[in-house]
Design a protein around this motif. Structure first.
Motif, PDB file in Angstrom:
ATOM      1  N   LYS A 152       0.768  -1.253   0.121  1.00  0.00           N
ATOM      2  CA  LYS A 152       0.120  -0.074  -0.185  1.00  0.00           C
ATOM      3  C   LYS A 152       0.999   1.290  -0.028  1.00  0.00           C
ATOM      4  O   LYS A 152       0.736   2.109  -0.897  1.00  0.00           O
ATOM      5  CB  LYS A 152      -1.011  -0.069   1.324  1.00  0.00           C
ATOM      6  CG  LYS A 152      -1.803  -1.068   1.366  1.00  0.00           C
ATOM      7  CD  LYS A 152      -2.777  -1.183   2.333  1.00  0.00           C
ATOM      8  CE  LYS A 152      -2.299  -1.231   3.878  1.00  0.00           C
ATOM      9  NZ  LYS A 152      -1.468  -2.520   4.002  1.00  0.00           N
ATOM     10  N   SER A 153       1.756   1.377   1.032  1.00  0.00           N
ATOM     11  CA  SER A 153       2.745   2.582   0.990  1.00  0.00           C
ATOM     12  C   SER A 153       3.654   2.544  -0.078  1.00  0.00           C
ATOM     13  O   SER A 153       3.983   3.781  -0.708  1.00  0.00           O
ATOM     14  CB  SER A 153       3.616   2.596   2.269  1.00  0.00           C
ATOM     15  OG  SER A 153       2.704   2.444   3.564  1.00  0.00           O
ATOM     16  N   THR A 154       3.932   1.452  -0.592  1.00  0.00           N
ATOM     17  CA  THR A 154       4.777   1.500  -2.062  1.00  0.00           C
ATOM     18  C   THR A 154       4.093   2.073  -3.181  1.00  0.00           C
ATOM     19  O   THR A 154       4.562   2.917  -3.813  1.00  0.00           O
ATOM     20  CB  THR A 154       5.114  -0.160  -2.320  1.00  0.00           C
ATOM     21  OG1 THR A 154       5.691  -0.524  -1.140  1.00  0.00           O
ATOM     22  CG2 THR A 154       6.075  -0.286  -3.603  1.00  0.00           C
ATOM     23  N   GLU A 203       6.347   7.833   1.865  1.00  0.00           N
ATOM     24  CA  GLU A 203       5.924   6.911   2.868  1.00  0.00           C
ATOM     25  C   GLU A 203       6.789   5.761   3.335  1.00  0.00           C
ATOM     26  O   GLU A 203       7.512   5.394   2.190  1.00  0.00           O
ATOM     27  CB  GLU A 203       4.671   6.235   2.479  1.00  0.00           C
ATOM     28  CG  GLU A 203       3.261   7.148   2.492  1.00  0.00           C
ATOM     29  CD  GLU A 203       2.987   7.474   3.737  1.00  0.00           C
ATOM     30  OE1 GLU A 203       3.226   6.708   4.724  1.00  0.00           O
ATOM     31  OE2 GLU A 203       2.002   8.278   4.088  1.00  0.00           O
ATOM     32  N   ARG A 204       6.959   5.412   4.322  1.00  0.00           N
ATOM     33  CA  ARG A 204       7.830   4.296   4.867  1.00  0.00           C
ATOM     34  C   ARG A 204       7.483   2.938   4.341  1.00  0.00           C
ATOM     35  O   ARG A 204       6.192   2.753   4.517  1.00  0.00           O
ATOM     36  CB  ARG A 204       8.167   4.205   6.433  1.00  0.00           C
ATOM     37  CG  ARG A 204       9.474   4.059   6.796  1.00  0.00           C
ATOM     38  CD  ARG A 204       9.804   4.403   8.198  1.00  0.00           C
ATOM     39  NE  ARG A 204       8.960   3.842   9.190  1.00  0.00           N
ATOM     40  CZ  ARG A 204       9.062   2.979   9.782  1.00  0.00           C
ATOM     41  NH1 ARG A 204      10.422   2.015   9.367  1.00  0.00           N
ATOM     42  NH2 ARG A 204       8.257   2.326  10.813  1.00  0.00           N
ATOM     43  N   THR A 205       8.185   2.169   3.907  1.00  0.00           N
ATOM     44  CA  THR A 205       7.757   0.845   3.588  1.00  0.00           C
ATOM     45  C   THR A 205       8.713  -0.225   4.049  1.00  0.00           C
ATOM     46  O   THR A 205       9.653   0.156   4.655  1.00  0.00           O
ATOM     47  CB  THR A 205       7.833   0.557   2.094  1.00  0.00           C
ATOM     48  OG1 THR A 205       9.238   0.705   1.676  1.00  0.00           O
ATOM     49  CG2 THR A 205       7.162   1.795   1.164  1.00  0.00           C
ATOM     50  N   THR A 264       4.493  -1.757   8.907  1.00  0.00           N
ATOM     51  CA  THR A 264       5.319  -0.514   8.860  1.00  0.00           C
ATOM     52  C   THR A 264       4.495   0.684   9.052  1.00  0.00           C
ATOM     53  O   THR A 264       4.906   1.599   9.841  1.00  0.00           O
ATOM     54  CB  THR A 264       5.849  -0.656   7.498  1.00  0.00           C
ATOM     55  OG1 THR A 264       6.422  -2.061   7.282  1.00  0.00           O
ATOM     56  CG2 THR A 264       6.985   0.498   7.295  1.00  0.00           C
ATOM     57  N   THR A 265       3.225   0.842   8.322  1.00  0.00           N
ATOM     58  CA  THR A 265       2.511   1.972   8.531  1.00  0.00           C
ATOM     59  C   THR A 265       1.564   1.691   9.805  1.00  0.00           C
ATOM     60  O   THR A 265       1.089   0.840   9.982  1.00  0.00           O
ATOM     61  CB  THR A 265       1.518   2.117   7.311  1.00  0.00           C
ATOM     62  OG1 THR A 265       2.366   2.068   6.294  1.00  0.00           O
ATOM     63  CG2 THR A 265       0.814   3.317   7.385  1.00  0.00           C
ATOM     64  N   THR A 266       1.729   2.914  10.618  1.00  0.00           N
ATOM     65  CA  THR A 266       1.205   2.600  11.958  1.00  0.00           C
ATOM     66  C   THR A 266      -0.001   3.680  12.195  1.00  0.00           C
ATOM     67  O   THR A 266      -0.727   3.438  13.259  1.00  0.00           O
ATOM     68  CB  THR A 266       2.050   2.994  13.059  1.00  0.00           C
ATOM     69  OG1 THR A 266       2.815   4.264  12.856  1.00  0.00           O
ATOM     70  CG2 THR A 266       3.153   1.829  13.166  1.00  0.00           C
ATOM     71  N   ILE A 316      -5.552   8.249   1.097  1.00  0.00           N
ATOM     72  CA  ILE A 316      -5.407   8.010   2.422  1.00  0.00           C
ATOM     73  C   ILE A 316      -4.725   6.502   2.728  1.00  0.00           C
ATOM     74  O   ILE A 316      -5.257   5.707   2.211  1.00  0.00           O
ATOM     75  CB  ILE A 316      -6.783   8.113   3.226  1.00  0.00           C
ATOM     76  CG1 ILE A 316      -7.534   9.284   3.332  1.00  0.00           C
ATOM     77  CG2 ILE A 316      -6.494   7.374   4.681  1.00  0.00           C
ATOM     78  CD1 ILE A 316      -8.607   9.541   3.909  1.00  0.00           C
ATOM     79  N   ASP A 317      -3.472   6.546   3.250  1.00  0.00           N
ATOM     80  CA  ASP A 317      -2.651   5.163   3.514  1.00  0.00           C
ATOM     81  C   ASP A 317      -3.373   4.893   4.861  1.00  0.00           C
ATOM     82  O   ASP A 317      -3.407   5.822   5.688  1.00  0.00           O
ATOM     83  CB  ASP A 317      -1.279   5.452   3.207  1.00  0.00           C
ATOM     84  CG  ASP A 317      -0.353   4.123   3.374  1.00  0.00           C
ATOM     85  OD1 ASP A 317      -0.909   3.135   3.126  1.00  0.00           O
ATOM     86  OD2 ASP A 317       0.768   4.241   3.684  1.00  0.00           O
ATOM     87  N   THR A 318      -3.232   3.439   5.145  1.00  0.00           N
ATOM     88  CA  THR A 318      -3.657   2.784   6.179  1.00  0.00           C
ATOM     89  C   THR A 318      -2.805   1.783   6.812  1.00  0.00           C
ATOM     90  O   THR A 318      -1.971   1.292   5.955  1.00  0.00           O
ATOM     91  CB  THR A 318      -5.327   2.382   6.014  1.00  0.00           C
ATOM     92  OG1 THR A 318      -5.231   1.336   5.174  1.00  0.00           O
ATOM     93  CG2 THR A 318      -6.278   3.463   5.626  1.00  0.00           C
TER      94      THR A 318
END
Ligand SMILES: Nc1nc2c(ncn2[C@@H]2O[C@H](COP(=O)(O)OP(=O)(O)OP(=O)(O)O)[C@@H](O)[C@H]2O)c(=O)[nH]1
Ligand SMILES: [Mg+2]
Ligand SMILES: [Zn+2]
Length: 345
Positions: free
Chosen positions: A213-215, A226-228, A241-243, A257-259
Protein backbone atom coordinates in the motif's frame (compact mmCIF):
# COMPACT_ATOMS: atom_id res chain seq x y z
CA UNK A 1 -21.82 31.04 5.30
CA UNK A 2 -19.33 32.97 3.13
CA UNK A 3 -15.95 31.31 2.86
CA UNK A 4 -12.98 33.35 3.94
CA UNK A 5 -11.25 34.69 0.78
CA UNK A 6 -7.95 33.33 2.12
CA UNK A 7 -9.56 29.96 2.41
CA UNK A 8 -11.66 29.90 -0.70
CA UNK A 9 -13.05 26.92 -2.52
CA UNK A 10 -10.10 26.61 -4.91
CA UNK A 11 -7.73 26.00 -2.04
CA UNK A 12 -10.12 23.59 -0.39
CA UNK A 13 -10.60 21.69 -3.64
CA UNK A 14 -6.95 20.67 -3.44
CA UNK A 15 -7.82 18.66 -0.33
CA UNK A 16 -10.98 17.12 -1.77
CA UNK A 17 -13.69 19.78 -1.26
CA UNK A 18 -16.61 19.08 -3.60
CA UNK A 19 -20.30 19.82 -4.14
CA UNK A 20 -21.32 17.54 -1.27
CA UNK A 21 -19.12 19.48 1.17
CA UNK A 22 -20.47 22.82 -0.05
CA UNK A 23 -24.04 21.58 0.43
CA UNK A 24 -23.23 20.22 3.89
CA UNK A 25 -21.75 23.57 4.89
CA UNK A 26 -24.69 25.54 3.48
CA UNK A 27 -27.10 23.39 5.50
CA UNK A 28 -25.53 24.30 8.86
CA UNK A 29 -27.71 26.73 10.81
CA UNK A 30 -25.08 28.70 12.67
CA UNK A 31 -21.67 27.59 11.45
CA UNK A 32 -18.72 28.54 13.64
CA UNK A 33 -15.28 28.67 12.07
CA UNK A 34 -13.68 27.87 8.73
CA UNK A 35 -13.62 24.57 6.83
CA UNK A 36 -10.73 22.15 7.16
CA UNK A 37 -10.16 18.43 6.68
CA UNK A 38 -8.83 15.94 9.19
CA UNK A 39 -5.65 14.48 7.67
CA UNK A 40 -4.22 12.72 10.74
CA UNK A 41 -5.60 11.54 14.05
CA UNK A 42 -3.38 11.09 17.10
CA UNK A 43 -4.09 10.19 20.70
CA UNK A 44 -4.19 13.74 22.01
CA UNK A 45 -4.76 15.83 18.90
CA UNK A 46 -5.78 15.97 15.28
CA UNK A 47 -3.97 17.39 12.29
CA UNK A 48 -6.34 19.38 10.10
CA UNK A 49 -5.61 20.94 6.71
CA UNK A 50 -7.27 24.16 5.57
CA UNK A 51 -6.13 23.94 1.95
CA UNK A 52 -2.97 25.89 2.63
CA UNK A 53 -1.25 23.93 5.36
CA UNK A 54 -1.71 21.48 8.20
CA UNK A 55 -2.44 22.59 11.77
CA UNK A 56 -2.59 20.80 15.10
CA UNK A 57 -6.10 21.02 16.53
CA UNK A 58 -8.17 19.69 19.39
CA UNK A 59 -11.83 18.79 19.46
CA UNK A 60 -14.04 21.19 21.38
CA UNK A 61 -15.43 19.33 24.40
CA UNK A 62 -19.00 20.25 23.44
CA UNK A 63 -18.55 18.65 20.00
CA UNK A 64 -16.81 15.61 21.47
CA UNK A 65 -19.71 15.05 23.88
CA UNK A 66 -22.30 15.59 21.16
CA UNK A 67 -20.64 12.97 18.96
CA UNK A 68 -20.18 10.57 21.87
CA UNK A 69 -23.91 10.60 22.64
CA UNK A 70 -24.74 9.50 19.12
CA UNK A 71 -21.99 6.85 19.22
CA UNK A 72 -20.06 8.77 16.60
CA UNK A 73 -16.58 10.29 16.50
CA UNK A 74 -14.25 12.01 14.09
CA UNK A 75 -12.27 10.17 11.41
CA UNK A 76 -9.49 10.92 8.96
CA UNK A 77 -11.14 12.42 5.89
CA UNK A 78 -13.85 14.20 7.86
CA UNK A 79 -14.65 17.84 7.07
CA UNK A 80 -14.88 20.10 10.09
CA UNK A 81 -15.04 23.79 11.00
CA UNK A 82 -12.07 25.13 12.93
CA UNK A 83 -11.55 28.32 14.94
CA UNK A 84 -8.96 29.73 17.34
CA UNK A 85 -9.79 29.94 21.00
CA UNK A 86 -7.37 31.11 23.66
CA UNK A 87 -4.38 30.70 21.32
CA UNK A 88 -5.24 27.11 20.33
CA UNK A 89 -7.07 25.76 17.33
CA UNK A 90 -10.29 23.84 17.99
CA UNK A 91 -12.65 21.77 15.89
CA UNK A 92 -16.09 23.31 16.48
CA UNK A 93 -18.33 21.53 14.00
CA UNK A 94 -18.44 18.29 12.08
CA UNK A 95 -19.93 18.39 8.56
CA UNK A 96 -22.22 15.50 7.59
CA UNK A 97 -20.34 12.84 5.64
CA UNK A 98 -20.80 11.49 2.15
CA UNK A 99 -19.46 8.10 3.28
CA UNK A 100 -17.84 6.34 6.22
CA UNK A 101 -15.86 3.09 6.23
CA UNK A 102 -16.31 1.07 9.42
CA UNK A 103 -14.98 -2.17 10.83
CA UNK A 104 -15.63 -3.98 14.10
CA UNK A 105 -12.98 -3.94 16.77
CA UNK A 106 -12.31 -6.84 19.09
CA UNK A 107 -13.98 -5.08 22.04
CA UNK A 108 -17.45 -4.77 20.39
CA UNK A 109 -16.76 -1.21 19.34
CA UNK A 110 -16.38 0.00 15.79
CA UNK A 111 -13.38 1.62 14.24
CA UNK A 112 -13.97 4.48 11.82
CA UNK A 113 -11.41 3.80 9.11
CA UNK A 114 -11.94 6.87 6.93
CA UNK A 115 -14.67 9.33 5.95
CA UNK A 116 -15.78 10.99 2.71
CA UNK A 117 -14.21 8.37 0.49
CA UNK A 118 -15.08 7.98 -3.19
CA UNK A 119 -12.91 4.99 -4.07
CA UNK A 120 -11.35 2.22 -1.99
CA UNK A 121 -8.25 0.62 -3.48
CA UNK A 122 -8.41 -2.95 -2.16
CA UNK A 123 -4.85 -4.19 -2.28
CA UNK A 124 -4.03 -7.89 -2.12
CA UNK A 125 -0.72 -9.51 -3.00
CA UNK A 126 -0.45 -12.53 -5.28
CA UNK A 127 2.03 -14.21 -2.90
CA UNK A 128 1.02 -15.94 0.36
CA UNK A 129 -1.30 -13.02 1.17
CA UNK A 130 -3.68 -14.11 -1.59
CA UNK A 131 -7.08 -14.92 -0.07
CA UNK A 132 -10.29 -14.49 -2.06
CA UNK A 133 -12.36 -14.96 1.12
CA UNK A 134 -10.65 -12.01 2.77
CA UNK A 135 -11.17 -9.89 -0.34
CA UNK A 136 -14.85 -10.77 -0.19
CA UNK A 137 -15.01 -9.16 3.27
CA UNK A 138 -13.38 -5.99 2.01
CA UNK A 139 -15.78 -5.81 -0.90
CA UNK A 140 -18.73 -6.21 1.46
CA UNK A 141 -17.51 -3.53 3.83
CA UNK A 142 -16.77 -1.05 1.07
CA UNK A 143 -20.03 -1.58 -0.79
CA UNK A 144 -22.00 -1.23 2.45
CA UNK A 145 -20.51 2.25 2.80
CA UNK A 146 -21.43 3.18 -0.78
CA UNK A 147 -17.79 3.48 -1.72
CA UNK A 148 -16.58 2.25 -5.12
CA UNK A 149 -14.10 -0.63 -4.87
CA UNK A 150 -11.11 -1.02 -7.19
CA UNK A 151 -9.17 -4.26 -6.71
CA UNK A 152 -5.40 -4.19 -7.07
CA UNK A 153 -3.42 -7.43 -7.09
CA UNK A 154 0.23 -6.69 -6.35
CA UNK A 155 3.46 -8.69 -6.52
CA UNK A 156 2.83 -10.37 -9.89
CA UNK A 157 6.50 -11.38 -9.75
CA UNK A 158 5.69 -13.55 -6.70
CA UNK A 159 2.47 -15.10 -8.03
CA UNK A 160 1.91 -18.82 -8.26
CA UNK A 161 -0.49 -18.63 -11.22
CA UNK A 162 -1.45 -15.08 -12.23
CA UNK A 163 -4.12 -16.03 -14.75
CA UNK A 164 -5.95 -18.40 -12.43
CA UNK A 165 -5.70 -16.01 -9.48
CA UNK A 166 -6.94 -13.11 -11.55
CA UNK A 167 -9.85 -15.14 -12.90
CA UNK A 168 -10.85 -16.21 -9.40
CA UNK A 169 -10.86 -12.62 -8.17
CA UNK A 170 -12.69 -11.37 -11.25
CA UNK A 171 -15.45 -13.92 -10.69
CA UNK A 172 -15.79 -12.89 -7.06
CA UNK A 173 -15.67 -9.12 -7.58
CA UNK A 174 -18.04 -9.13 -10.56
CA UNK A 175 -17.70 -7.45 -13.94
CA UNK A 176 -18.53 -3.95 -12.64
CA UNK A 177 -15.52 -3.82 -10.30
CA UNK A 178 -12.25 -2.71 -11.91
CA UNK A 179 -9.41 -5.17 -11.34
CA UNK A 180 -5.71 -4.59 -11.99
CA UNK A 181 -2.59 -6.66 -11.59
CA UNK A 182 0.36 -4.38 -11.00
CA UNK A 183 3.76 -4.13 -9.39
CA UNK A 184 3.29 -1.47 -6.72
CA UNK A 185 6.90 -0.39 -7.13
CA UNK A 186 6.62 0.87 -10.69
CA UNK A 187 5.62 4.32 -11.89
CA UNK A 188 3.10 3.11 -14.49
CA UNK A 189 0.65 2.64 -11.60
CA UNK A 190 -0.05 6.35 -12.17
CA UNK A 191 -1.42 5.71 -15.67
CA UNK A 192 -3.32 2.60 -14.63
CA UNK A 193 -5.17 4.38 -11.84
CA UNK A 194 -5.52 7.76 -13.61
CA UNK A 195 -9.34 7.54 -13.96
CA UNK A 196 -9.70 7.64 -10.14
CA UNK A 197 -7.07 10.25 -9.41
CA UNK A 198 -8.72 13.52 -10.50
CA UNK A 199 -9.01 16.53 -8.18
CA UNK A 200 -12.00 16.39 -5.84
CA UNK A 201 -11.66 12.59 -5.49
CA UNK A 202 -10.63 10.88 -2.26
CA UNK A 203 -9.23 7.36 -2.19
CA UNK A 204 -8.27 5.03 0.62
CA UNK A 205 -5.82 2.10 0.48
CA UNK A 206 -6.96 -1.02 2.32
CA UNK A 207 -5.37 -4.44 2.73
CA UNK A 208 -3.10 -6.63 4.85
CA UNK A 209 0.30 -5.54 6.07
CA UNK A 210 3.05 -5.90 3.52
CA UNK A 211 0.93 -5.97 0.35
CA UNK A 212 2.46 -2.75 -0.98
CA UNK A 213 0.00 0.00 0.00
CA UNK A 214 2.67 2.52 1.00
CA UNK A 215 4.82 1.44 -1.94
CA UNK A 216 1.89 2.35 -4.16
CA UNK A 217 1.57 5.75 -2.45
CA UNK A 218 5.22 6.40 -3.26
CA UNK A 219 4.77 5.29 -6.87
CA UNK A 220 1.74 7.57 -7.26
CA UNK A 221 3.55 10.48 -5.62
CA UNK A 222 6.69 9.87 -7.67
CA UNK A 223 8.48 10.20 -4.35
CA UNK A 224 9.65 8.08 -1.40
CA UNK A 225 7.43 9.76 1.18
CA UNK A 226 5.87 6.80 2.92
CA UNK A 227 7.97 4.34 4.86
CA UNK A 228 7.76 0.81 3.45
CA UNK A 229 9.02 -2.43 4.93
CA UNK A 230 10.12 -5.81 3.62
CA UNK A 231 7.83 -8.74 4.40
CA UNK A 232 8.96 -11.78 6.39
CA UNK A 233 10.75 -14.18 4.09
CA UNK A 234 9.12 -17.35 5.43
CA UNK A 235 5.46 -16.41 5.08
CA UNK A 236 5.26 -13.08 3.18
CA UNK A 237 3.55 -11.42 6.16
CA UNK A 238 4.13 -7.70 6.56
CA UNK A 239 5.68 -6.05 9.60
CA UNK A 240 3.02 -3.37 10.14
CA UNK A 241 5.25 -0.62 8.85
CA UNK A 242 2.50 2.02 8.56
CA UNK A 243 1.08 2.72 12.01
CA UNK A 244 -1.48 5.46 11.49
CA UNK A 245 -3.85 6.71 8.82
CA UNK A 246 -2.90 9.84 6.93
CA UNK A 247 -4.33 11.80 4.02
CA UNK A 248 -2.15 13.36 1.36
CA UNK A 249 -2.67 15.10 -1.96
CA UNK A 250 -1.36 13.39 -5.09
CA UNK A 251 0.22 15.31 -8.00
CA UNK A 252 -2.77 14.17 -10.10
CA UNK A 253 -5.12 16.14 -7.82
CA UNK A 254 -6.84 13.40 -5.80
CA UNK A 255 -6.44 12.82 -2.06
CA UNK A 256 -5.16 9.45 -0.91
CA UNK A 257 -5.38 7.95 2.58
CA UNK A 258 -2.78 5.29 3.44
CA UNK A 259 -3.79 2.96 6.28
CA UNK A 260 -1.97 0.44 8.48
CA UNK A 261 -2.40 -3.16 7.37
CA UNK A 262 -5.25 -4.95 9.10
CA UNK A 263 -4.65 -8.37 10.63
CA UNK A 264 -8.20 -9.57 10.35
CA UNK A 265 -11.08 -7.61 8.89
CA UNK A 266 -14.26 -7.93 10.96
CA UNK A 267 -17.41 -6.61 9.34
CA UNK A 268 -18.78 -3.37 10.78
CA UNK A 269 -22.41 -4.51 10.89
CA UNK A 270 -23.82 -2.34 8.09
CA UNK A 271 -23.15 -4.86 5.35
CA UNK A 272 -25.69 -6.77 3.34
CA UNK A 273 -24.11 -10.13 2.59
CA UNK A 274 -26.63 -11.33 0.03
CA UNK A 275 -27.11 -8.12 -1.92
CA UNK A 276 -23.51 -6.90 -1.93
CA UNK A 277 -21.41 -10.01 -2.27
CA UNK A 278 -23.49 -13.03 -3.12
CA UNK A 279 -25.77 -12.00 -5.95
CA UNK A 280 -25.67 -15.61 -7.13
CA UNK A 281 -27.30 -16.64 -3.84
CA UNK A 282 -29.99 -14.00 -4.17
CA UNK A 283 -30.70 -15.35 -7.64
CA UNK A 284 -30.76 -19.03 -6.61
CA UNK A 285 -32.83 -18.30 -3.49
CA UNK A 286 -35.84 -17.51 -5.69
CA UNK A 287 -35.97 -21.23 -6.46
CA UNK A 288 -35.75 -22.51 -2.85
CA UNK A 289 -38.88 -24.38 -1.80
CA UNK A 290 -39.43 -22.19 1.28
CA UNK A 291 -39.55 -18.46 0.93
CA UNK A 292 -37.72 -17.93 4.25
CA UNK A 293 -35.17 -20.68 3.51
CA UNK A 294 -31.99 -20.18 5.54
CA UNK A 295 -30.04 -22.34 3.06
CA UNK A 296 -29.20 -24.72 5.88
CA UNK A 297 -30.83 -28.16 6.07
CA UNK A 298 -34.17 -27.30 4.50
CA UNK A 299 -35.41 -29.65 1.79
CA UNK A 300 -35.57 -28.19 -1.71
CA UNK A 301 -32.86 -25.58 -1.11
CA UNK A 302 -31.64 -24.36 -4.50
CA UNK A 303 -28.68 -22.56 -2.94
CA UNK A 304 -27.23 -25.66 -1.32
CA UNK A 305 -27.84 -27.58 -4.53
CA UNK A 306 -26.43 -24.95 -6.87
CA UNK A 307 -23.49 -23.33 -5.12
CA UNK A 308 -19.93 -24.68 -4.88
CA UNK A 309 -19.48 -25.93 -1.27
CA UNK A 310 -16.59 -23.53 -0.51
CA UNK A 311 -18.58 -20.53 -1.57
CA UNK A 312 -21.54 -21.70 0.48
CA UNK A 313 -19.25 -22.08 3.53
CA UNK A 314 -17.90 -18.59 3.12
CA UNK A 315 -21.42 -17.20 2.71
CA UNK A 316 -22.63 -18.88 5.90
CA UNK A 317 -19.60 -17.68 7.82
CA UNK A 318 -20.03 -14.08 6.76
CA UNK A 319 -23.79 -14.17 7.28
CA UNK A 320 -23.46 -15.59 10.81
CA UNK A 321 -20.68 -13.18 11.70
CA UNK A 322 -22.76 -10.27 10.48
CA UNK A 323 -25.82 -11.41 12.45
CA UNK A 324 -23.67 -11.71 15.60
CA UNK A 325 -22.15 -8.26 15.07
CA UNK A 326 -25.55 -6.69 14.51
CA UNK A 327 -26.89 -8.35 17.66
CA UNK A 328 -23.94 -7.13 19.72
CA UNK A 329 -24.31 -3.62 18.40
CA UNK A 330 -28.03 -3.62 19.16
CA UNK A 331 -27.38 -4.86 22.70
CA UNK A 332 -24.68 -2.26 23.22
CA UNK A 333 -27.03 0.48 21.97
CA UNK A 334 -29.82 -0.57 24.35
CA UNK A 335 -27.66 -0.56 27.49
CA UNK A 336 -28.74 2.55 29.42
CA UNK A 337 -26.04 5.17 29.94
CA UNK A 338 -24.73 4.75 33.49
CA UNK A 339 -25.82 7.66 35.66
CA UNK A 340 -23.79 8.78 38.63
CA UNK A 341 -26.23 7.18 41.02
CA UNK A 342 -26.28 3.77 39.37
CA UNK A 343 -22.48 3.77 39.28
CA UNK A 344 -22.28 4.21 43.07
CA UNK A 345 -24.62 1.38 43.84
N1 LIG B 1 8.19 -8.28 -5.26
C1 LIG B 1 7.37 -7.24 -5.05
N2 LIG B 1 7.51 -6.55 -3.91
C2 LIG B 1 6.66 -5.53 -3.70
C3 LIG B 1 5.64 -5.14 -4.63
N3 LIG B 1 4.96 -4.12 -4.10
C4 LIG B 1 5.53 -3.86 -2.91
N4 LIG B 1 6.56 -4.69 -2.67
C5 LIG B 1 7.43 -4.74 -1.47
O1 LIG B 1 6.64 -5.22 -0.38
C6 LIG B 1 7.15 -4.70 0.85
C7 LIG B 1 6.00 -4.16 1.70
O2 LIG B 1 5.46 -3.01 1.08
P1 LIG B 1 4.75 -1.84 1.90
O3 LIG B 1 4.37 -0.82 0.88
O4 LIG B 1 5.53 -1.42 3.07
O5 LIG B 1 3.43 -2.60 2.39
P2 LIG B 1 2.17 -1.97 3.17
O6 LIG B 1 0.97 -2.57 2.53
O7 LIG B 1 2.25 -0.49 3.20
O8 LIG B 1 2.34 -2.60 4.64
P3 LIG B 1 1.89 -1.99 6.08
O9 LIG B 1 2.29 -0.56 6.12
O10 LIG B 1 2.62 -2.84 7.05
O11 LIG B 1 0.41 -2.18 6.15
C8 LIG B 1 8.18 -3.65 0.46
O12 LIG B 1 9.46 -4.21 0.65
C9 LIG B 1 7.91 -3.40 -1.01
O13 LIG B 1 9.07 -3.01 -1.71
C10 LIG B 1 5.53 -5.89 -5.83
O14 LIG B 1 4.66 -5.65 -6.67
N5 LIG B 1 6.43 -6.94 -5.99
MG1 LIG C 1 2.29 0.84 4.74
ZN1 LIG D 1 -32.35 -22.24 0.35
Amino acid sequence: MRLNPLNDEDLLRAIGWNAHCAAALAALVNPQGRPARIIEQHRGHLVVHDGQRGHKAKTLTALFDRLEITGDGLAVGDWVLIAEEGGSLYVHEHLPRASLLLRSRGDNGVQRIAANIDTALLVMALDNDFSPNRLERYLLMVRAANVTPVVILTKPDRATDIDAQRAEVAALAGPATPLFVLDARIASAQQTLAPWLAAGQTLVLLGSSGVGKSTLVNSLMGNELERTGATRAYDDRGRHTTTSRSLRTLPQGACLIDTPGVRELKLGGEEDVTADAFEDIAELAHSCRFRDCSHGNEPGCAVVAGLPPERLDNYRKLRDELAATQKRRLEAASVPMPTRRSKKR
